[in-house]
Scaffold this motif. Sequence first.
Motif, PDB file in Angstrom:
ATOM      1  N   LEU B 179       0.865  -1.181   0.000  1.00  0.00           N
ATOM      2  CA  LEU B 179       0.000   0.000   0.000  1.00  0.00           C
ATOM      3  C   LEU B 179       0.897   1.225   0.000  1.00  0.00           C
ATOM      4  N   TRP B 180       0.651   2.152  -0.927  1.00  0.00           N
ATOM      5  CA  TRP B 180       1.517   3.320  -1.117  1.00  0.00           C
ATOM      6  C   TRP B 180       0.755   4.620  -1.018  1.00  0.00           C
ATOM      7  N   ASP B 181       1.462   5.651  -0.524  1.00  0.00           N
ATOM      8  CA  ASP B 181       0.916   7.002  -0.545  1.00  0.00           C
ATOM      9  C   ASP B 181       1.300   7.615  -1.892  1.00  0.00           C
ATOM     10  N   VAL B 182       0.309   8.070  -2.652  1.00  0.00           N
ATOM     11  CA  VAL B 182       0.574   8.549  -4.007  1.00  0.00           C
ATOM     12  C   VAL B 182       1.430   9.808  -4.019  1.00  0.00           C
ATOM     13  N   GLU B 183       1.121  10.734  -3.127  1.00  0.00           N
ATOM     14  CA  GLU B 183       1.818  12.031  -3.116  1.00  0.00           C
ATOM     15  C   GLU B 183       3.313  11.877  -2.849  1.00  0.00           C
ATOM     16  N   SER B 184       3.641  11.121  -1.793  1.00  0.00           N
ATOM     17  CA  SER B 184       5.050  11.022  -1.391  1.00  0.00           C
ATOM     18  C   SER B 184       5.743   9.790  -1.950  1.00  0.00           C
ATOM     19  N   GLY B 185       4.981   8.830  -2.443  1.00  0.00           N
ATOM     20  CA  GLY B 185       5.580   7.588  -2.931  1.00  0.00           C
ATOM     21  C   GLY B 185       5.994   6.685  -1.784  1.00  0.00           C
ATOM     22  N   GLN B 186       5.584   7.044  -0.560  1.00  0.00           N
ATOM     23  CA  GLN B 186       6.013   6.282   0.604  1.00  0.00           C
ATOM     24  C   GLN B 186       5.266   4.951   0.713  1.00  0.00           C
ATOM     25  N   LEU B 187       5.979   3.910   1.148  1.00  0.00           N
ATOM     26  CA  LEU B 187       5.364   2.615   1.399  1.00  0.00           C
ATOM     27  C   LEU B 187       4.645   2.683   2.740  1.00  0.00           C
ATOM     28  N   LEU B 188       3.321   2.470   2.741  1.00  0.00           N
ATOM     29  CA  LEU B 188       2.571   2.572   3.991  1.00  0.00           C
ATOM     30  C   LEU B 188       2.443   1.227   4.699  1.00  0.00           C
ATOM     31  N   GLN B 189       2.347   0.154   3.914  1.00  0.00           N
ATOM     32  CA  GLN B 189       2.178  -1.178   4.492  1.00  0.00           C
ATOM     33  C   GLN B 189       2.561  -2.201   3.437  1.00  0.00           C
ATOM     34  N   SER B 190       3.210  -3.269   3.868  1.00  0.00           N
ATOM     35  CA  SER B 190       3.480  -4.335   2.907  1.00  0.00           C
ATOM     36  C   SER B 190       2.869  -5.628   3.410  1.00  0.00           C
ATOM     37  N   PHE B 191       2.548  -6.507   2.489  1.00  0.00           N
ATOM     38  CA  PHE B 191       1.791  -7.714   2.802  1.00  0.00           C
ATOM     39  C   PHE B 191       2.579  -8.923   2.317  1.00  0.00           C
ATOM     40  N   HIS B 192       3.133  -9.670   3.272  1.00  0.00           N
ATOM     41  CA  HIS B 192       3.952 -10.829   2.938  1.00  0.00           C
ATOM     42  C   HIS B 192       3.235 -12.104   3.338  1.00  0.00           C
ATOM     43  N   GLY B 193       3.287 -13.106   2.486  1.00  0.00           N
ATOM     44  CA  GLY B 193       2.617 -14.356   2.817  1.00  0.00           C
ATOM     45  C   GLY B 193       2.557 -15.279   1.631  1.00  0.00           C
ATOM     46  N   HIS B 194       2.374 -14.705   0.448  1.00  0.00           N
ATOM     47  CA  HIS B 194       2.380 -15.551  -0.749  1.00  0.00           C
ATOM     48  C   HIS B 194       3.799 -16.093  -0.936  1.00  0.00           C
ATOM     49  N   VAL B 195       3.902 -17.306  -1.464  1.00  0.00           N
ATOM     50  CA  VAL B 195       5.235 -17.874  -1.698  1.00  0.00           C
ATOM     51  C   VAL B 195       5.535 -17.988  -3.181  1.00  0.00           C
ATOM     52  N   ALA B 196       4.778 -17.238  -3.980  1.00  0.00           N
ATOM     53  CA  ALA B 196       5.059 -17.164  -5.414  1.00  0.00           C
ATOM     54  C   ALA B 196       4.449 -15.847  -5.909  1.00  0.00           C
ATOM     55  N   ASP B 197       4.535 -15.603  -7.204  1.00  0.00           N
ATOM     56  CA  ASP B 197       4.037 -14.344  -7.771  1.00  0.00           C
ATOM     57  C   ASP B 197       2.587 -14.088  -7.376  1.00  0.00           C
ATOM     58  N   VAL B 198       2.281 -12.849  -6.980  1.00  0.00           N
ATOM     59  CA  VAL B 198       0.900 -12.460  -6.738  1.00  0.00           C
ATOM     60  C   VAL B 198       0.378 -11.929  -8.066  1.00  0.00           C
ATOM     61  N   LEU B 199      -0.758 -12.444  -8.517  1.00  0.00           N
ATOM     62  CA  LEU B 199      -1.240 -12.080  -9.851  1.00  0.00           C
ATOM     63  C   LEU B 199      -2.419 -11.118  -9.855  1.00  0.00           C
ATOM     64  N   CYS B 200      -3.127 -11.003  -8.719  1.00  0.00           N
ATOM     65  CA  CYS B 200      -4.352 -10.203  -8.748  1.00  0.00           C
ATOM     66  C   CYS B 200      -4.704  -9.755  -7.341  1.00  0.00           C
ATOM     67  N   LEU B 201      -5.514  -8.702  -7.283  1.00  0.00           N
ATOM     68  CA  LEU B 201      -6.032  -8.280  -5.994  1.00  0.00           C
ATOM     69  C   LEU B 201      -7.375  -7.584  -6.195  1.00  0.00           C
TER      70      LEU B 201
END
Lengths: 95, 353
Positions: B179-201
């Motif tokens: 999850l990113w803040d558009v204005e600053s480009g800052q990373l707000l939160q990351s989501f780890h758990g998949h053990v291969a490519d994530v294809l959709c959300l």
Amino acid sequence: MMGFIKWCFAGKLKKLSGRRGRSRWQTMSATNNIAQARKLVEQLRIEAGIERIKVSKASSELMSYCEQHARSDPLLVGVPASENPFKDKKPCIIL
Amino acid sequence: MATDVLQENETLASLKSEAESLKGKLEEERAKLHDVELHQVAERVEALGQFVMKTRRTLKGHGNKVLCMDWCKDKRRIVSSSQDGKVIVWDSFTTNKEHAVTMPCTWVMACAYAPSGCAIACGGLDNKCSVYPLTFDKNENMAAKKKSVAMHTNYLSACSFTNSDMQILTASGDGTCALWDVESGQLLQSFHGHVADVLCLDLAPSETGNTFVSGGCDKKAMVWDMRSGQCVQAFETHESDINSVRYYPSGDAFASGSDDATCRLYDLRADREVAIYSKESIIFGASSVDFSLSGRLLFAGYNDYTINVWDVLKGSRVSILFGHENRVSTLRVSPDGTAFCSGSWDHILRVWA
């Protein structure tokens, strides 16, 4: 550069061209094993502990949502051409 | 030291057996509540009649495979992206192209319209998600105002604005969502758990709160809490990569489309798969799924060039749509449910109603 391109083509792009590859995911160093196993156990504890309802109840709620909203679902009930901008043969003219 | 190694092995072994017993408990708990099938409960619902859906608009202009598309909240504009690096904004009523930008990379696998309708986001092989403000000033070069927001370590597979133009959610071949803040480009939160490519959300409908679902090459669909970054539920019943996930309009369930040629419905409160949409004659993967407004119909685009329309409750197919001359890669129902748009490797987008 070729290494980078090859790396890019792993996963979905290999999939798109019909091949599959996940080799980079299979490399695990021994020191990570315990940390990962702990994380997995914690994650499973969270998932096992959530509250659940019966499928019969969940199903009837999905069904009642469908029924409540059926009348206002244009693709389901169909709307006359005059009300659907896509069914109108003449393109819209912005005045 | 030999004793350290021994201790390490014991800890690892005990953790592994605890994990196994938790998995068993999870299955047991889910099975206890599996008292009936959805299609059985749905027997008392009236069957659907015949559907006549036709292509009402054809959007031609991409020079190569269409990979992704999204509707604007105004229910008429569409943004689409292609393998040739082009991102085009269309007026679907008139089929006119309103904007076009050429990305510095090929395979633009993700694109999204901002809620305000004033910007679009896109990305792909460049590993980034960039935001372009849309301007009607003919003298302005769209590419000049480009803002790089997200940076992943592998290709961008999906992106979506949250409820505002200010935040973007991304999924990547690097196995993470962010999850990113558009204005600053800052990373707000990351989501780890998949053990291969994530294809959709897909983001949960705003009434149901801050969660989203992701699907990946590890055959798993995972539901995430956006604030904590925690995975709250995971489902692993597909037999191959999950190409597309979409929430049911009430937010209580979601559908998935997979390379295993099936689409499935998972109920979040029952915490299990409640329906499979498949036929022996369908052997090609489903690339993209979306619900009609009431959730009764599920539209799914397949790699065999067709679109199948499923009765979500009864589990049967109600219609099959032909028209594309190559794989259907992307499919979205319009915000007011009057039509749906499909994009294909045949370079064309079709609007159906």
